[in-house]
Design a protein around this motif. Structure first.
Motif, PDB file in Angstrom:
ATOM      1  N   LEU A 141      23.480   0.124  28.085  1.00  0.00           N
ATOM      2  CA  LEU A 141      23.145   1.415  27.144  1.00  0.00           C
ATOM      3  C   LEU A 141      21.920   2.246  27.919  1.00  0.00           C
ATOM      4  N   LYS A 142      21.461   1.438  28.838  1.00  0.00           N
ATOM      5  CA  LYS A 142      20.006   1.898  29.326  1.00  0.00           C
ATOM      6  C   LYS A 142      20.174   3.607  29.834  1.00  0.00           C
ATOM      7  N   PRO A 143      21.185   3.677  30.576  1.00  0.00           N
ATOM      8  CA  PRO A 143      21.711   5.015  31.244  1.00  0.00           C
ATOM      9  C   PRO A 143      21.357   6.201  30.192  1.00  0.00           C
ATOM     10  N   ILE A 144      22.206   5.831  29.179  1.00  0.00           N
ATOM     11  CA  ILE A 144      22.291   6.679  27.883  1.00  0.00           C
ATOM     12  C   ILE A 144      21.298   6.915  27.052  1.00  0.00           C
ATOM     13  N   LEU A 145      20.700   5.722  26.502  1.00  0.00           N
ATOM     14  CA  LEU A 145      19.461   5.940  25.685  1.00  0.00           C
ATOM     15  C   LEU A 145      18.248   5.839  26.360  1.00  0.00           C
ATOM     16  N   ASN A 146      18.189   5.650  27.787  1.00  0.00           N
ATOM     17  CA  ASN A 146      16.885   5.636  28.253  1.00  0.00           C
ATOM     18  C   ASN A 146      15.880   4.313  27.818  1.00  0.00           C
ATOM     19  N   LYS A 147      16.700   3.499  27.351  1.00  0.00           N
ATOM     20  CA  LYS A 147      15.688   2.302  26.763  1.00  0.00           C
ATOM     21  C   LYS A 147      16.969   1.029  26.536  1.00  0.00           C
ATOM     22  N   THR A 148      16.696  -0.067  26.376  1.00  0.00           N
ATOM     23  CA  THR A 148      17.292  -1.377  25.909  1.00  0.00           C
ATOM     24  C   THR A 148      17.103  -1.269  24.379  1.00  0.00           C
ATOM     25  N   PRO A 149      18.126  -1.237  23.682  1.00  0.00           N
ATOM     26  CA  PRO A 149      18.341  -1.297  22.330  1.00  0.00           C
ATOM     27  C   PRO A 149      17.817  -2.365  21.646  1.00  0.00           C
ATOM     28  N   GLU A 150      17.346  -2.503  20.317  1.00  0.00           N
ATOM     29  CA  GLU A 150      16.788  -3.800  19.728  1.00  0.00           C
ATOM     30  C   GLU A 150      18.234  -4.461  19.673  1.00  0.00           C
ATOM     31  N   ILE A 151      17.965  -5.928  19.487  1.00  0.00           N
ATOM     32  CA  ILE A 151      19.002  -6.828  19.276  1.00  0.00           C
ATOM     33  C   ILE A 151      19.870  -6.438  18.068  1.00  0.00           C
ATOM     34  N   ILE A 152      21.156  -6.564  18.212  1.00  0.00           N
ATOM     35  CA  ILE A 152      22.230  -6.280  17.053  1.00  0.00           C
ATOM     36  C   ILE A 152      23.066  -7.613  17.066  1.00  0.00           C
ATOM     37  N   GLN A 153      23.188  -8.022  15.875  1.00  0.00           N
ATOM     38  CA  GLN A 153      24.382  -9.196  15.694  1.00  0.00           C
ATOM     39  C   GLN A 153      25.734  -8.451  15.373  1.00  0.00           C
TER      40      GLN A 153
END
Length: 351
Positions: A141-153
């Protein structure tokens, strides 16, 4: 914004990848988020509130290039802004290449990287208890959000009606839901992911001796002979605790029944991933050739516990490649005797 995520693999993969929709929805509440999956995996993501539309990859597309082209053409007409190809196989490469999306994202493979605008090399060492399957997906998701999201279960969404019906079914079959109830994943997706029948029976004996619990077997109708063989190998006293004919007739029914269980115990695979997504405790026995770091998601040593032959006999893995171990899985399974698992299993049961 329109985003398509492609995940053409098994139930556990489709469920795990569903976390990307929750992450995207948090950032883009109005976006159109669609999921292209194998048709038979749909039940694990049915009712997911973060997914707008499902597109199914069926046997027709598997068997016919013409059908695959028609599907790719339909996807192109949707005019997606981004396509995330999680698994990166020929059919998903083809669909992504023809999509017309500005952002085309996948994991790095030297022979397909030219198709994509962004590729990522998968990490081999997990940074959190979420595990590699979660962490590597979130990187996409980095190219879309410009960051790595928080961990999700990953989560499975059952309806109140499904839970009500499954409870009624269990009670009709003399299951006491106020007493311990363990779902045993007695069979893996194939022989090379299935703990030996006699070994599994010994562990089921241990579960009953330790807890005096009620036992359910997870199997589908075409696996009944193998499930029966494991039942027959259990001690007569253990057999009295096994409700052999109580099982889900569909994937949704299995999940609804599992939600009422104290824990799921057994072979690593889709059933374990589903139990975790239902917030049901798990004890997982890994196949000797599977990379534990990839799929021991959210293992905390209490609610979720697992064991691998490499944990107890690391000397067997010295200078061995995964392909070698997979080819010799029977020999490795023979070395993975119940006594190597029993103490850890009993500690899990007492928690």
């Amino acid at each position: 914004m329109k985003i398509l995520i492609i995940q053409q693999k098994m139930i556990g993969d489709v469920l795990t990848t569903s976390i990307l929709f929750e992450a995207l929805r948090l950032e883009f509440p109005q976006a159109q988020l669609d999921y292209l999956i194998n048709e038979h995996t749909y039940p694990v993501v049915d009712q997911n509130p973060f997914i707008d539309n499902f597109i199914f990859f069926t046997k027709a597309e598997e068997q016919s290039k013409r059908a695959l082209f028609r599907l790719a053409k339909t996807i192109k007409q949707t005019q997606y802004d981004a396509v995330i190809d999680v698994y990166s196989k020929f059919s998903s490469n083809f669909i992504t290449a023809l999509s017309g999306a500005k952002l085309k994202i996948s994991k790095y493979k030297w022979y397909t990287s030219f198709i994509y605008s962004h590729t990522f090399k998968e990490s081999k060492i997990p940074k959190t208890i979420a595990g590699l399957a979660i962490e590597n997906r979130l990187e996409l998701l980095k190219p879309i959000l410009n960051k790595t999201p928080e961990i999700i279960q990953p989560k499975i969404y059952l309806t109140s009606e499904e839970l009500k019906n499954s409870k009624h079914y269990l009670e009709q079959n003399n299951i006491n839901l106020s007493q311990p109830l363990y779902m045993i994943s007695v069979l893996g997706s194939g022989l090379n992911k299935t703990y030996p029948f006699d070994y599994m029976a010994t562990l089921i004996d241990d579960v009953v001796a330790t807890t005096n619990a009620q036992i359910l077997f997870n199997y589908i109708p075409n696996q009944i002979k193998d499930a029966q063989a494991i039942y027959n190998l259990c001690k007569p006293e253990t057999q009295k605790h096994i409700k052999f004919d109580v099982f889900g007739k569909s994937l949704r029914e299995f999940m609804a029944i599992t939600k009422h269980c104290t824990a799921l115990i057994g072979n690593e695979g889709g059933a374990v991933n589903m139990a975790k997504a239902l917030n049901v405790s798990t004890f997982t026995i890994f196949s000797p050739w599977i990379v534990k770091a990839a799929w021991n998601m959210f293992e905390d040593g209490k609610q979720h516990v697992s064991i691998h032959l490499n944990d107890v006999k690391p000397e067997l893995y010295i200078d061995k490649k995964r392909k070698e171990i997979k080819a010799s899985y029977r020999i490795y399974y023979e070395a993975f005797t119940p006594d190597l698992i029993s103490n850890k299993l009993k500690a899990f049961l007492k928690n």
